[in-house]
Design a protein around this motif. Sequence first.
Motif, mmCIF file in Angstrom:
data_model
loop_
_atom_site.group_PDB
_atom_site.id
_atom_site.type_symbol
_atom_site.label_atom_id
_atom_site.label_comp_id
_atom_site.label_asym_id
_atom_site.label_seq_id
_atom_site.Cartn_x
_atom_site.Cartn_y
_atom_site.Cartn_z
ATOM 1 N N SER A 175 0.830 -1.205 0.000
ATOM 2 C CA SER A 175 0.000 0.000 0.000
ATOM 3 C C SER A 175 0.864 1.254 0.000
ATOM 4 O O SER A 175 0.503 2.255 -0.612
ATOM 5 C CB SER A 175 -0.958 -0.016 1.193
ATOM 6 N N SER A 219 0.850 4.097 -2.970
ATOM 7 C CA SER A 219 0.411 5.442 -2.608
ATOM 8 C C SER A 219 1.509 6.471 -2.841
ATOM 9 O O SER A 219 1.246 7.621 -3.183
ATOM 10 C CB SER A 219 -0.016 5.476 -1.147
ATOM 11 N N HIS A 238 -6.767 -4.418 2.228
ATOM 12 C CA HIS A 238 -6.043 -3.418 3.023
ATOM 13 C C HIS A 238 -5.357 -2.390 2.128
ATOM 14 O O HIS A 238 -5.283 -1.212 2.478
ATOM 15 C CB HIS A 238 -4.997 -4.101 3.910
ATOM 16 N N SER A 239 -4.843 -2.838 0.987
ATOM 17 C CA SER A 239 -4.168 -1.894 0.094
ATOM 18 C C SER A 239 -5.167 -0.887 -0.464
ATOM 19 O O SER A 239 -4.851 0.292 -0.617
ATOM 20 C CB SER A 239 -3.476 -2.633 -1.049
ATOM 21 N N MET A 266 -5.148 3.238 0.700
ATOM 22 C CA MET A 266 -4.681 4.129 -0.359
ATOM 23 C C MET A 266 -5.137 5.592 -0.216
ATOM 24 O O MET A 266 -4.311 6.496 -0.377
ATOM 25 C CB MET A 266 -5.098 3.558 -1.717
ATOM 26 N N GLN A 289 0.180 2.577 8.899
ATOM 27 C CA GLN A 289 -0.333 1.350 8.306
ATOM 28 C C GLN A 289 -0.171 0.146 9.233
ATOM 29 O O GLN A 289 -1.056 -0.691 9.320
ATOM 30 C CB GLN A 289 0.361 1.061 6.969
#
Lengths: 291, 306
Positions: free
Chosen positions: B107, B111, B174-175, B179, B231
Amino acid sequence: MGKLPAIIGTLPMMIVAIGVFVIGIAFTVVLSFTNTKFFLINIDFVGMRQYDILWSTPRWLQSVANIWLYGFGHIGLCVVLGFLLAVAMDQRIRGEDTFRTIFLYPFALSAVITGLVWQLMLDPIWGLQAYVRSLGFADFTFAPLANGSTALYGMIIASTWNGVGVTMAILLAGLRGVDEEIWKAAKIDGIPTWRTYISIVIPMMRGATATALVLLVVNTVRTFDIVIAMTGGGPGISTQMPATYVIDSINARNVAQGTAGATVMLLPIAALILLQAFFRWRAARIKARAV
Amino acid sequence: MSAATTTYGVEPSGPKPRRVTPARIGIYAFLIVAAIFFLIPLAVMILTSMKPMDEIRGGNIFALPLNPTLDYWVKAWSSACTGRDCNGLAPGFFNSMKITLLAVPISIILSMLNGYALSFWRFRGSELMFGLLVFGAFVPFQVLVYPIIFALSSVKLPWGGTLFGTLPGIVIVHSIFGMPILTLLFRNFFASLPGELFKAARVDGAGFWRIFFSVMLPMSVPITIVAVILQVTGIWNDFIFGLVFAGRENLPMTVQLNNIVRTSTGTVEYSTNMAATILTGAVPLIVYFVSGKWFVRGIAAGAVKG
């Protein structure tokens, strides 16, 4: 020319923005007008029927009433306590870092942990009530979770413990963004400190307050984890929330009903976004007039 | 959303204090009472996890353990029951590790690229994409749960089954949800860098990837630390995604913790429950205490994650 790698590099973002957020939300809204159970076979459009069912289901009505009460309680407490803590922290105190560490650590813990530890604290047989009674106050009663009419207040205490530190941090940043000269000027004019806070400083903190409020509203609408960990929605349905209704409906293979609830959950968020757009528009107009 | 630009202020700005006055004593009293309120649950967690239920009975929730023991920690870790399995939290810990170690770098890299492109390589529609993405940060997860279940179950895996209920599935989820906030964080960071830096690299003939790897990546270490903290704690503390998307084999620690607590029959065994709670909270707490101010920096941006 030259932009192609940028488009490739942001491909995941475009997939998420359009594929997940735009199409996903549209998908949910469309399904709420069908009678889909779980798999998408024979989609039947049934108009508003899911919404009729939704608004005549006691558990949903209770969930909506709950989120208003919980929201006002949680957000109100976080803002008031957060502001008072921020003001206290801003008085050139000793040990500021220590206090900040203490006020913020609960936020590092998950809502599940928050729910479980407060469940023990509020347990009538083992927790605070038993402790105070052991001190000799035999009639002391403090067991909100045991009773459907007070369980939400127990949840408000727990979630405020978890979240007030963040509100404090944001508001403290806002306080420190207020020009030092303001304080000097107020002092010269002989305005009492509390008056300066209320009439001058708080209005100047609009940005920080708005940020804190938006975060609180967004997080309140989603409230799910703490319900599952702390009460499981009970006693009865007294602590059910829209989020638990949606997830349970989907789990119970009643997807259309769940998506109808989810669509309603979008409304406060849509209202927030419209509100923000309105304020932006107004600010732009005021600026344009001033020129 | 300009939330991410709010940084922790530098100097106290309130009125200058005089010497010891009643008001000042009041301020300290208020702060100390508040601190006690915040610390009590942590104390209860630790004390309860180290003593048997007999010692909690009769309102002794705050009593020090007579014979401090770590037996309950061992039990919570390796033999507490979740439903029919009695393997404790350990499998959940390793599942959370797997999920976190995969989802955090993925992620963040995605991002970071977004933030970089949005700051230096705007193209037609890039701002619209960003707007939609940030809008996504506000959307309640429940709105997207079914569409994502549907999408993941539509992806058939070559070895059978679908993406739904698998490790890659939960990592993707989750990613996706990390984001918006991370992109905002990185975009604000890259936008704060001097534009000359980018222009100079362009004049030297470097392209999108070259500038990213040689110029931007090395400069983004501090903001990346903030993103990692955000995260790691966010994914470790996640409950609902793990519950819905991870599948039986990959249930994260928070879900296992809740299952252990729900499984207890008869009298609730708070000693084991609290030991399990501490073990589950240990990773984010260590991250918090070690990272200190970095954590605070991430909060204004990260609070939106909920």
